[in-house]
Design an enzyme around this catalytic site. Sequence first.
Site, PDB file in Angstrom:
ATOM      1  N   LYS A 113     -10.586   3.313   0.434  1.00  0.00           N
ATOM      2  CA  LYS A 113     -10.000   1.970   0.512  1.00  0.00           C
ATOM      3  C   LYS A 113     -11.066   0.900   0.345  1.00  0.00           C
ATOM      4  O   LYS A 113     -10.822  -0.140  -0.277  1.00  0.00           O
ATOM      5  CB  LYS A 113      -9.276   1.778   1.848  1.00  0.00           C
ATOM      6  CG  LYS A 113      -7.965   2.521   1.957  1.00  0.00           C
ATOM      7  CD  LYS A 113      -7.209   2.085   3.210  1.00  0.00           C
ATOM      8  CE  LYS A 113      -5.925   2.868   3.377  1.00  0.00           C
ATOM      9  NZ  LYS A 113      -5.227   2.512   4.636  1.00  0.00           N
ATOM     10  N   LYS A 200      -1.001  10.585  -5.120  1.00  0.00           N
ATOM     11  CA  LYS A 200       0.020  10.507  -4.092  1.00  0.00           C
ATOM     12  C   LYS A 200       0.942   9.299  -4.324  1.00  0.00           C
ATOM     13  O   LYS A 200       0.479   8.244  -4.759  1.00  0.00           O
ATOM     14  CB  LYS A 200      -0.687  10.353  -2.735  1.00  0.00           C
ATOM     15  CG  LYS A 200       0.213  10.661  -1.557  1.00  0.00           C
ATOM     16  CD  LYS A 200      -0.536  10.553  -0.241  1.00  0.00           C
ATOM     17  CE  LYS A 200       0.475  10.445   0.882  1.00  0.00           C
ATOM     18  NZ  LYS A 200      -0.081  10.216   2.186  1.00  0.00           N
ATOM     19  N   LYS A 203       2.656   3.117  -1.376  1.00  0.00           N
ATOM     20  CA  LYS A 203       3.233   1.776  -1.318  1.00  0.00           C
ATOM     21  C   LYS A 203       2.342   0.751  -1.996  1.00  0.00           C
ATOM     22  O   LYS A 203       2.788  -0.313  -2.388  1.00  0.00           O
ATOM     23  CB  LYS A 203       3.435   1.358   0.153  1.00  0.00           C
ATOM     24  CG  LYS A 203       4.602   2.069   0.795  1.00  0.00           C
ATOM     25  CD  LYS A 203       4.833   1.598   2.211  1.00  0.00           C
ATOM     26  CE  LYS A 203       3.949   2.349   3.175  1.00  0.00           C
ATOM     27  NZ  LYS A 203       4.376   2.207   4.577  1.00  0.00           N
TER      28      LYS A 203
END
Length: 335
Positions: A113, A200, A203
């Site tokens: 991230k 994956k 969102k």
Amino acid sequence: MNQKRVLSGVQPTGALHIGNWLGAIRNWVDLQNDYETLVCVVDLHAITVPHDPTSLAKDTLSTAALYVACGMNPNTCSIFIQSHIKAHTELCWLLNCVTPLNWMERMIQFKEKALKQGDNVSIGLLDYPVLMAADILLYDSDFVPVGEDQKQHLELARDIAQQRINSRFGKGENEILKVPKPLIMSEGSKIMSLCDGKNKMSKSDPNENSRISLLDPPEIIKKKIKRAKTDAHMGLEFGNIERPEADNLLGIYSLVTGLGRDKASDECSAMGWGMFKPILTDAVINALEPIQKKYSDLIKDRCELNRILTEGEKRAQEISESTLKRVKDALGFLN
Ligand code: TRP
């Protein structure tokens, strides 16, 4: 009542998708029959990356409503909002002060991230796993249902409890914090993107077509599946590493129909993509219909939603306060 306890949560960042449902929430629904189950909407985690303050509250509420719509029973499990229980941030601070910085810097999800955030990485993002450890440890959770990608975070929670709190501050046999065990979700714990079977479903993917939201209307679902990536082979199959899209879409089919992997793969082994996609589309639409219906009723009924969240909060408050007190006492705080 000596039931084992389970805790889990999902972030309220944008609409939940079928990956959240098939990979996480669907498992909680089964677990609630055998364990005392607490599920929270982890809104404090949602602000570890830049967020939109105009949609946080709405997304938090709709995530809670989706838990119920997916089958969490508010009469037997506790549903609550993480930020409503102040003990989460307080325990997080206490754990921060005993957790080595280098344990955090090696967390895989942080590194991934942080890479995406460039020079805008907050301390909150680094601290994310400690907050998650606080979530888990506050409730004396016996088990935490997690997918592969959260295993390292659970491992950290165990290490903090055992090595940094119990062994340093515990006296004799009595442990201060219960050391939780992972419940690794096997089948379908990882639903992949519709646009790339190696990534994956997420969102935060900027491409809307990569995921099916739980609240997508039928015509959108149809469009997304139509566009989903395929390959040049005939027949759907599991486990062929050269065909991640086939594996993923067949997996979704087996889960939404409840057929299971063997039957689904028998049924589709001779089908071409052109025949399979409409069948998958119908199956997904049918599976989501009752969830969407329940959601739309509940989201209009603020009174009922508030009642559910107040009940959940009461139970969460009760358990978390006593854990927090144990830790503060052990650390030597003035009463
Ligand atoms: N990090 C988890 C995820 O992204 C969400 C989460 C936060 C969580 N706190 C938790 C999951 C506690 C289980 C238990 O999926």
